[in-house]
Design a protein around this motif. Sequence first.
Motif, mmCIF file in Angstrom:
data_model
loop_
_atom_site.group_PDB
_atom_site.id
_atom_site.type_symbol
_atom_site.label_atom_id
_atom_site.label_comp_id
_atom_site.label_asym_id
_atom_site.label_seq_id
_atom_site.Cartn_x
_atom_site.Cartn_y
_atom_site.Cartn_z
ATOM 1 N N ASP A 1 3.677 1.908 -1.681
ATOM 2 C CA ASP A 1 3.112 0.717 -2.290
ATOM 3 C C ASP A 1 2.184 0.091 -1.250
ATOM 4 O O ASP A 1 1.807 0.756 -0.278
ATOM 5 C CB ASP A 1 4.207 -0.246 -2.788
ATOM 6 C CG ASP A 1 5.143 -0.717 -1.689
ATOM 7 O OD1 ASP A 1 4.720 -0.778 -0.511
ATOM 8 O OD2 ASP A 1 6.307 -1.047 -1.994
ATOM 9 N N LYS B 1 3.652 -14.938 -0.121
ATOM 10 C CA LYS B 1 3.021 -13.978 -1.023
ATOM 11 C C LYS B 1 1.951 -13.211 -0.264
ATOM 12 O O LYS B 1 1.360 -13.721 0.673
ATOM 13 C CB LYS B 1 2.397 -14.702 -2.228
ATOM 14 C CG LYS B 1 3.404 -15.426 -3.112
ATOM 15 C CD LYS B 1 2.696 -16.136 -4.260
ATOM 16 C CE LYS B 1 3.711 -16.865 -5.150
ATOM 17 N NZ LYS B 1 3.041 -17.594 -6.257
ATOM 18 N N ARG C 1 9.794 -7.836 -1.426
ATOM 19 C CA ARG C 1 10.372 -7.981 -2.766
ATOM 20 C C ARG C 1 11.878 -8.257 -2.734
ATOM 21 O O ARG C 1 12.485 -8.461 -3.793
ATOM 22 C CB ARG C 1 10.099 -6.714 -3.582
ATOM 23 C CG ARG C 1 8.619 -6.446 -3.819
ATOM 24 C CD ARG C 1 8.415 -5.603 -5.053
ATOM 25 N NE ARG C 1 9.117 -4.335 -4.979
ATOM 26 C CZ ARG C 1 8.580 -3.200 -4.525
ATOM 27 N NH1 ARG C 1 7.329 -3.216 -4.083
ATOM 28 N NH2 ARG C 1 9.261 -2.084 -4.496
ATOM 29 N N GLU C 2 12.489 -8.259 -1.568
ATOM 30 C CA GLU C 2 13.935 -8.451 -1.424
ATOM 31 C C GLU C 2 14.688 -7.484 -2.329
ATOM 32 O O GLU C 2 15.721 -7.811 -2.906
ATOM 33 C CB GLU C 2 14.323 -9.903 -1.715
ATOM 34 C CG GLU C 2 13.741 -10.887 -0.716
ATOM 35 C CD GLU C 2 14.232 -12.300 -0.944
ATOM 36 O OE1 GLU C 2 14.992 -12.524 -1.909
ATOM 37 O OE2 GLU C 2 13.871 -13.194 -0.158
ATOM 38 N N GLU C 3 14.156 -6.285 -2.457
ATOM 39 C CA GLU C 3 14.739 -5.237 -3.285
ATOM 40 C C GLU C 3 15.197 -4.106 -2.374
ATOM 41 O O GLU C 3 14.464 -3.679 -1.480
ATOM 42 C CB GLU C 3 13.692 -4.730 -4.276
ATOM 43 C CG GLU C 3 14.118 -3.542 -5.093
ATOM 44 C CD GLU C 3 12.974 -2.970 -5.919
ATOM 45 O OE1 GLU C 3 13.183 -1.935 -6.579
ATOM 46 O OE2 GLU C 3 11.872 -3.554 -5.899
ATOM 47 N N LYS D 1 9.548 -17.518 0.941
ATOM 48 C CA LYS D 1 9.020 -16.398 0.184
ATOM 49 C C LYS D 1 7.496 -16.451 0.174
ATOM 50 O O LYS D 1 6.885 -16.970 -0.770
ATOM 51 C CB LYS D 1 9.571 -16.421 -1.235
ATOM 52 C CG LYS D 1 11.079 -16.220 -1.310
ATOM 53 C CD LYS D 1 11.565 -16.208 -2.741
ATOM 54 C CE LYS D 1 13.066 -15.979 -2.814
ATOM 55 N NZ LYS D 1 13.571 -15.964 -4.202
ATOM 56 N N HIS E 1 13.141 -3.865 0.955
ATOM 57 C CA HIS E 1 11.688 -4.030 0.933
ATOM 58 C C HIS E 1 11.328 -5.361 1.590
ATOM 59 O O HIS E 1 11.915 -6.404 1.270
ATOM 60 C CB HIS E 1 11.155 -3.992 -0.501
ATOM 61 C CG HIS E 1 9.679 -3.854 -0.567
ATOM 62 N ND1 HIS E 1 8.823 -4.912 -0.356
ATOM 63 C CD2 HIS E 1 8.882 -2.772 -0.781
ATOM 64 C CE1 HIS E 1 7.578 -4.506 -0.462
ATOM 65 N NE2 HIS E 1 7.578 -3.204 -0.722
#
Length: 309
Positions: free
Chosen positions: A93, A6, A281-283, A4, A278
């Motif tokens: 975004d 950033k 964001r793993e969304e 993950k 995404h």
Amino acid sequence: MTIKPKIKGNWLELTIEAPLEGKTLEDILKQDLFISGRMIQRLTRQKGLFLNRKVPFLKKKVKTGDFLRVLVGDKEEGSLVPENIPIDVVYEDEEVLVVNKQAGLIVHPIKPGQTGTLAHGIAFYWLSKGVTGKVRPVHRLDKDTSGLLLMANNSYIHQLLDRQLREQTIKRTYLTIVHGRLAEKKGTIREPIGQDPQHPVKRKVTPKGEEAITHYEVVEEFQEASLVSVELETGRTHQIRVHFDYLGHPVLGDSLYGKKHPWIQRQALHAHRLEFLHPFREEKLSFEQPVPEDMKKLLEKLKESIPSV
């Protein structure tokens, strides 16, 4: 291992954890961060790679606790001259932009010097916000197809989303109105599509073509037409238009594969729904856009033409 990283500004930051220890920096970039060899070459030229605040060798093996920074924001200037073309922003975004493309607008230039495209309008929109760089569509829509289109805000995000596209985790659902009534109300069209040797623009179903898979379901039927929901598994040029023409049910108003229609001035095809993960964001993000006014009016006229019982 799922890592993950950033994003801070134009930089991707990653602290190396134990499972990655002993791997080379190059392997981490390619295998874990999914950065292409071409982008890695550009990063080394631009001094866009730092390991523990030093420019590293790609073959250097990393250790737990090492700190990696990768320049993922574009230093490349876009080649398009921004034009004040209105665009309909659905979502944005720092990583992605989703727009609702109007019919009649080409997504990006297809020949040198071409102007007036959606990409020119997005370049203007970004410039108004102080953002520069290349416009990077993740997928395409034909000039006269309306609806949802996904853009990546830099080359790294584009690579991640292109990977989703190839792995078929980006879901694209269309609404189209086709001639006639389909014998099978739900099904899958698996027919390869290639260039039509008799026409410079057209595509056709041909054994020599590339794999093309279209899933469909009839939503509503009229006297001489059908509203159909379509999901693409592959993304060949003109895929929906070619496949339904092959079935004998060309898209209404499609003058290239069918014929013009008095009730609509373009092919009745709209990118209705878009769903993707995404990249950071793993969304799961999903968007829907109703059919535009011209298709709405066409549907109303088709309903009016159904004889009363």
